[in-house]
Scaffold this active site. Structure first.
Site, PDB file in Angstrom:
ATOM      1  N   SER A 453       0.869  -1.176   0.000  1.00 43.02           N
ATOM      2  CA  SER A 453       0.000   0.000   0.000  1.00 43.02           C
ATOM      3  C   SER A 453       0.903   1.222   0.000  1.00 43.02           C
ATOM      4  O   SER A 453       1.730   1.384   0.903  1.00 43.02           O
ATOM      5  CB  SER A 453      -0.869   0.011   1.254  1.00 43.02           C
ATOM      6  OG  SER A 453      -1.615  -1.172   1.311  1.00 43.02           O
ATOM      7  N   CYS A 646      -7.276  -0.771   7.302  1.00 43.62           N
ATOM      8  CA  CYS A 646      -6.169  -1.335   6.515  1.00 43.62           C
ATOM      9  C   CYS A 646      -5.296  -2.217   7.406  1.00 43.62           C
ATOM     10  O   CYS A 646      -5.051  -1.899   8.568  1.00 43.62           O
ATOM     11  CB  CYS A 646      -5.322  -0.209   5.912  1.00 43.62           C
ATOM     12  SG  CYS A 646      -3.918  -0.864   4.976  1.00 43.62           S
ATOM     13  N   ASP A 691      -8.559  -2.097   2.913  1.00 41.60           N
ATOM     14  CA  ASP A 691      -7.357  -2.433   2.148  1.00 41.60           C
ATOM     15  C   ASP A 691      -6.636  -3.439   3.043  1.00 41.60           C
ATOM     16  O   ASP A 691      -5.884  -3.045   3.923  1.00 41.60           O
ATOM     17  CB  ASP A 691      -6.516  -1.157   1.967  1.00 41.60           C
ATOM     18  CG  ASP A 691      -5.249  -1.403   1.166  1.00 41.60           C
ATOM     19  OD1 ASP A 691      -5.203  -2.378   0.398  1.00 41.60           O
ATOM     20  OD2 ASP A 691      -4.302  -0.610   1.314  1.00 41.60           O
ATOM     21  N   TRP A 693      -4.863  -7.488   3.842  1.00 42.93           N
ATOM     22  CA  TRP A 693      -4.105  -8.599   3.261  1.00 42.93           C
ATOM     23  C   TRP A 693      -3.805  -9.648   4.301  1.00 42.93           C
ATOM     24  O   TRP A 693      -3.994  -9.423   5.473  1.00 42.93           O
ATOM     25  CB  TRP A 693      -2.807  -8.076   2.643  1.00 42.93           C
ATOM     26  CG  TRP A 693      -1.912  -7.361   3.598  1.00 42.93           C
ATOM     27  CD1 TRP A 693      -0.987  -7.925   4.451  1.00 42.93           C
ATOM     28  CD2 TRP A 693      -1.814  -5.931   3.809  1.00 42.93           C
ATOM     29  NE1 TRP A 693      -0.337  -6.954   5.155  1.00 42.93           N
ATOM     30  CE2 TRP A 693      -0.822  -5.724   4.787  1.00 42.93           C
ATOM     31  CE3 TRP A 693      -2.466  -4.828   3.270  1.00 42.93           C
ATOM     32  CZ2 TRP A 693      -0.465  -4.441   5.257  1.00 42.93           C
ATOM     33  CZ3 TRP A 693      -2.114  -3.560   3.723  1.00 42.93           C
ATOM     34  CH2 TRP A 693      -1.121  -3.377   4.704  1.00 42.93           C
TER      35      TRP A 693
HETATM   36  P1  FAD Z   1       6.907 -14.290   1.536  1.00 44.37           P
HETATM   37  O1  FAD Z   1       8.187 -14.912   1.073  1.00 44.37           O
HETATM   38  O2  FAD Z   1       5.881 -14.045   0.550  1.00 44.37           O
HETATM   39  O3  FAD Z   1       6.408 -14.981   2.800  1.00 44.37           O
HETATM   40  C1  FAD Z   1       5.217 -14.538   3.430  1.00 44.37           C
HETATM   41  C2  FAD Z   1       4.964 -15.358   4.687  1.00 44.37           C
HETATM   42  O4  FAD Z   1       4.681 -16.693   4.313  1.00 44.37           O
HETATM   43  C3  FAD Z   1       6.174 -15.410   5.620  1.00 44.37           C
HETATM   44  O5  FAD Z   1       5.998 -14.576   6.706  1.00 44.37           O
HETATM   45  C4  FAD Z   1       6.183 -16.834   6.125  1.00 44.37           C
HETATM   46  O6  FAD Z   1       5.666 -16.898   7.428  1.00 44.37           O
HETATM   47  C5  FAD Z   1       5.270 -17.584   5.206  1.00 44.37           C
HETATM   48  N1  FAD Z   1       6.086 -18.563   4.492  1.00 44.37           N
HETATM   49  C6  FAD Z   1       6.873 -18.348   3.421  1.00 44.37           C
HETATM   50  N2  FAD Z   1       7.464 -19.482   3.044  1.00 44.37           N
HETATM   51  C7  FAD Z   1       7.049 -20.433   3.892  1.00 44.37           C
HETATM   52  C8  FAD Z   1       7.309 -21.822   4.015  1.00 44.37           C
HETATM   53  N3  FAD Z   1       8.133 -22.464   3.184  1.00 44.37           N
HETATM   54  N4  FAD Z   1       6.680 -22.489   5.006  1.00 44.37           N
HETATM   55  C9  FAD Z   1       5.861 -21.850   5.840  1.00 44.37           C
HETATM   56  N5  FAD Z   1       5.581 -20.558   5.773  1.00 44.37           N
HETATM   57  C10 FAD Z   1       6.167 -19.854   4.819  1.00 44.37           C
HETATM   58  N6  FAD Z   1       3.028  -5.598   3.594  1.00 44.37           N
HETATM   59  C11 FAD Z   1       3.651  -4.584   4.236  1.00 44.37           C
HETATM   60  O7  FAD Z   1       4.602  -4.811   4.990  1.00 44.37           O
HETATM   61  N7  FAD Z   1       3.248  -3.273   4.041  1.00 44.37           N
HETATM   62  C12 FAD Z   1       2.219  -2.951   3.236  1.00 44.37           C
HETATM   63  O8  FAD Z   1       1.894  -1.775   3.085  1.00 44.37           O
HETATM   64  C13 FAD Z   1       1.532  -4.017   2.550  1.00 44.37           C
HETATM   65  N8  FAD Z   1       0.493  -3.758   1.731  1.00 44.37           N
HETATM   66  C14 FAD Z   1      -0.132  -4.777   1.097  1.00 44.37           C
HETATM   67  C15 FAD Z   1      -1.208  -4.502   0.255  1.00 44.37           C
HETATM   68  C16 FAD Z   1      -1.851  -5.515  -0.408  1.00 44.37           C
HETATM   69  C17 FAD Z   1      -3.013  -5.204  -1.323  1.00 44.37           C
HETATM   70  C18 FAD Z   1      -1.412  -6.854  -0.241  1.00 44.37           C
HETATM   71  C19 FAD Z   1      -2.085  -7.987  -0.953  1.00 44.37           C
HETATM   72  C20 FAD Z   1      -0.360  -7.134   0.599  1.00 44.37           C
HETATM   73  C21 FAD Z   1       0.299  -6.116   1.283  1.00 44.37           C
HETATM   74  N9  FAD Z   1       1.379  -6.386   2.103  1.00 44.37           N
HETATM   75  C22 FAD Z   1       1.998  -5.351   2.761  1.00 44.37           C
HETATM   76  C23 FAD Z   1       1.951  -7.751   2.232  1.00 44.37           C
HETATM   77  C24 FAD Z   1       3.079  -7.924   1.200  1.00 44.37           C
HETATM   78  O9  FAD Z   1       2.536  -7.944  -0.101  1.00 44.37           O
HETATM   79  C25 FAD Z   1       3.874  -9.216   1.356  1.00 44.37           C
HETATM   80  O10 FAD Z   1       3.001 -10.289   1.420  1.00 44.37           O
HETATM   81  C26 FAD Z   1       4.764  -9.238   2.575  1.00 44.37           C
HETATM   82  O11 FAD Z   1       5.655  -8.154   2.563  1.00 44.37           O
HETATM   83  C27 FAD Z   1       5.592 -10.522   2.642  1.00 44.37           C
HETATM   84  O12 FAD Z   1       6.313 -10.676   1.446  1.00 44.37           O
HETATM   85  P2  FAD Z   1       7.677 -11.494   1.411  1.00 44.37           P
HETATM   86  O13 FAD Z   1       7.967 -11.809  -0.026  1.00 44.37           O
HETATM   87  O14 FAD Z   1       8.733 -10.823   2.190  1.00 44.37           O
HETATM   88  O15 FAD Z   1       7.311 -12.833   2.171  1.00 44.37           O
END
Ligand code: FAD
Length: 693
Positions: A453, A646, A691, A693
């Protein structure tokens, strides 16, 4: 009579419009999609020019089953591929997978009765179709869908057979509304559904199991309806992966992680979108938690020169790169490490199979930039890969894990294993060299951009979006590893590099920060912008109430920044009330200084209510603060305040929704059900926006 210039212009526009109408999709489908364009070299379907006629397509390619998907994050697409593969290998169906957005639906009334269409449909946001399903959804929900009229049934879809599975989240009000509504619409049009309309629930964390439980009885019903015989399933690769020792990875036409042809040719150009990211400079980055053991990043991403625009409340999508450590783990355990830089050409063995990344490429680039190798593993994938285990003992154990839901949960899910970690543990490090690379391309999702966001105001900084991201790092009690979020740790590494760390390496993850052919050098990140409906009222004098604990405060930083600027410019700004919550004022109080500064501009019209959950003897959350301020909230709502939530979708957002209904009922002396109706009506009128997630 002579035609004047205006007439000529009008005629030209009409002519172009007519050509465009009659060639719909035929000439411009490829051009509008630069990613598709880049795939044209490897993909037979794209080469021929796309037809939007699904019946023709099925006929031409000798298929009797199409699996359509409406997907936002890739899961529905993945399920669609799995169904198509299984239908073929177990039942001899001639299947193809299709993106809903690639076809027209006027001729479904002539869909042959000996063929079947599957619909795998995710529900997005507040009961909306996914971006690629919007046109399809609108078409079949039209009061009278404009079918060709050439069908011979009593109702337009009398001869049409379909199968349906939905992906939803029960924490949202409109749970699985896509599959429910599509099913209803099809039935009203006379179509016959085969098997139950399945529903997977992400909210309960049972999506995969719901899917597995749904599909067996569905296959039985389909086999009966179409007279199919089940056969011994043998693995047939979907992709032909050819190693090219004749090619050097540095050759110009080899993709080393470039997302499409424009990028490969070094002339990356817009329009930038979900298929074509902009390699944006990160203008500024900083840590905004004061806690030692957790990180939250504030980043300013510069869009000037990209032609990308945003408005306050939109999302920015970040295209991640896998950590070097995980890429190495994957290539080592699959036995591919020694030839990681070997050039490979990947082609669909069937013209309807889409290769999920551009080729020729290398194993290293495909794994690093295109495959979601760190995600949780699916039970079905464990079953499929078992047959390629290094020995029979490992094969037996993998088969057991794949067949036994509880055992799978215990050995894989509770230990948070990704695919490479699982393979490592199962074989004790012995490489799984027998697994065809095609199976990994089929079984591992295409890496997905992550949304954030936008936490800045487009009125204040038109060309720069800010992101507020908590760096994901979780450790489950039974897990041998700490799970590091892919994108947020990549961003953390970029931030460290920007701050002069010569060898940024958060937790030994070792990202390739310079990107393919050093194209991201100098702190760049691939992004695109996604427009959202989460918007401030157009009239700034309207009051607003915002509830945003944790990073849920991100868009509200943009909202308040915008209203402060409007106040400075002398506009009348309505009451601006923000509820924020975190653990401790001294650890994770986001943007404390910004609020103070904007308070100067907004004066009494800005109110900040904070809830610190770990400061006192009792946990205090934003919900408590809402209750404490019930009277004011109700008064503002009666002045038509907009209400925004949010952040965390699973608990907070749902609780705030019911709490608000309760507050309204109490304050107005109404029964609670009436309060709920009022909140529903507010949602319908866009006065209550989420908003989450
Ligand atoms: P990922 O690699 O995608 O992992 C996400 C989680 O999944 C991890 O914490 C972990 O616990 C779990 N996971 C991953 N792999 C494994 C595994 N092998 N086994 C078990 N569990 C696992 N985030 C923000 O910080 N700020 C924002 O403003 C924000 N806005 C968003 C708005 C929208 C519309 C949406 C959909 C999401 C938003 N998010 C926001 C969330 C963001 O998109 C990400 O999902 C978040 O930052 C995590 O991404 P990542 O790739 O670091 O983690």
């Amino acid at each position: 009579a002579q035609l004047d210039t205006l007439d000529l212009v009008v005629l030209a526009v009409l002519l172009l419009g007519t050509i465009a109408y009659f060639t719909k999709g035929t000439y411009w489908a490829v051009a509008k999609d630069p990613y598709g364009d880049s795939l044209a070299h490897t993909n037979g379907a794209a080469k021929k020019g796309k037809s939007r006629n699904i019946i023709e397509k099925l006929g031409e390619s000798g298929k009797n089953c199409v699996v359509f998907y409406g997907s936002q994050t890739g899961t529905a697409e993945d399920y669609a591929s799995r169904l198509a593969k299984e239908g073929h290998s177990r039942f001899g169906l001639q299947t193809m997978v299709a993106d809903l957005e690639d076809y027209d639906y006027e001729n479904l009334d002539t869909f042959p009765s000996d063929k079947v269409a599957f619909f795998v449909l995710a529900t997005y946001g507040e009961g909306e179709p996914t971006d690629n399903a919007v046109d399809f959804y609108e078409f079949i929900h039209a009061e009278e869908p404009s079918f060709s009229g050439e069908g011979d049934g009593e109702k337009p879809l009398s001869n049409f057979k379909f199968v349906a599975f939905g992906l939803g989240n029960n924490t949202y009000e409109h749970y699985n509304s896509m599959v429910r509504n599509v099913n209803k619409a099809f039935e009203a049009l006379g179509a016959t559904r085969i098997g139950a309309a399945g529903e997977g629930d992400d909210g309960a964390g049972t999506m995969e199991e719901d899917f597995l439980a749904w599909k067996e009885p569905m296959w039985a019903a389909l086999a009966e309806s179409m007279g199919l015989e089940e056969r011994e399933a043998v693995y047939e690769p979907v992709f032909d992966v050819v190693e090219r020792p004749d090619m050097d990875p540095e050759e110009d036409q080899v993709y080393l992680g470039e997302p499409n042809k424009n990028h490969l040719e070094g002339t990356s150009k817009g329009p930038y979108n979900a298929n074509n990211p902009y390699i944006a400079p990160i203008a500024e980055s900083r840590e905004i938690f004061t806690a030692k053991d957790r990180n939250c990043l504030h980043m300013e991403i510069d869009l000037s020169g990209s032609n990308l625009s945003y408005t306050t409340g939109d999302h920015v999508a970040v295209w991640p790169t896998n950590a070097g450590k995980e890429v190495d783990r994957f290539l080592n355990i699959t036995g591919l490490a020694p030839k990681r830089h070997t050039v490979i050409s990947v082609k669909g063995l069937d013209p309807t199979a889409k290769v999920p990344f551009p080729s020729p490429t290398t194993y290293d680039a495909a794994v690093r930039y295109h495959m979601e190798i760190c995600a949780p593993v699916s039970r079905q994938f464990v079953s499929t890969i078992a047959q390629f285990a290094p020995n029979d003992e490992i094969k037996a154990e993998m088969t057991k894990i794949g067949n036994d839901k509880e055992y799978f949960h215990e050995t894989v899910i509770e230990r948070s294993l990704n695919i490479a970690q699982l393979l490592e543990i199962m074989s004790n490090g012995e490489p799984w060299s027998k697994v065809p690379f095609s199976l990994f391309i089929e079984g591992i999702h295409k890496i997905q951009p992550r949304y954030y966001s936008i936490s800045s105001s487009s009125l204040v900084q038109k060309d720069k979006v800010s992101v507020t991201a908590v760096v994901e790092s979780t450790h489950k009690p039974n897990a041998p590893h700490i799970v590091k979020g892919v994108t947020t740790n990549y961003l953390l590494a970029l931030k460290q590099k920007q701050h002069g760390d010569p060898d940024p390496d958060p937790h030994g993850l070792n990202y390739a920060l310079d990107g393919p052919r050093n194209k991201y050098d100098g702190i760049h990140v691939p992004v695109h912008v996604r427009h959202s409906n989460f918007k401030l009222p157009s009239d700034p004098s309207k009051p607003i109430i915002m509830v945003g604990p944790g990073t849920g405060v991100a868009p509200f930083r943009g909202f308040v920044q915008e209203r402060a600027a409007q106040a400075r410019a002398g506009e009348k700004v309505g009451k601006t009330v923000l509820f924020f919550g975190c653990r401790r004022r001294t650890e994770d109080f986001l943007y404390e200084k910004d609020w103070e500064q904007w308070k100067q501009d907004l004066g009494d019209s800005f109110e900040l209510h904070t809830a610190f959950s770990r400061e006192g003897p009792n946990k205090v959350y934003v919900q408590h603060k809402l209750q404490e301020n019930a009277k004011e909230i109700n008064e503002l709502l009666q002045q038509k305040a907009y209400f925004y939530v949010c952040g965390d979708a699973s608990n907070m957002a749902r609780e705030v929704n019911s709490l608000l209904a309760k507050i309204i009922a109490e304050q107005r002396g109404l029964p609670e059900s009436k309060g709920e109706d009022i909140v529903k009506a507010m949602r319908a009128a866009n006065q209550y926006q989420e908003d989450v997630w």
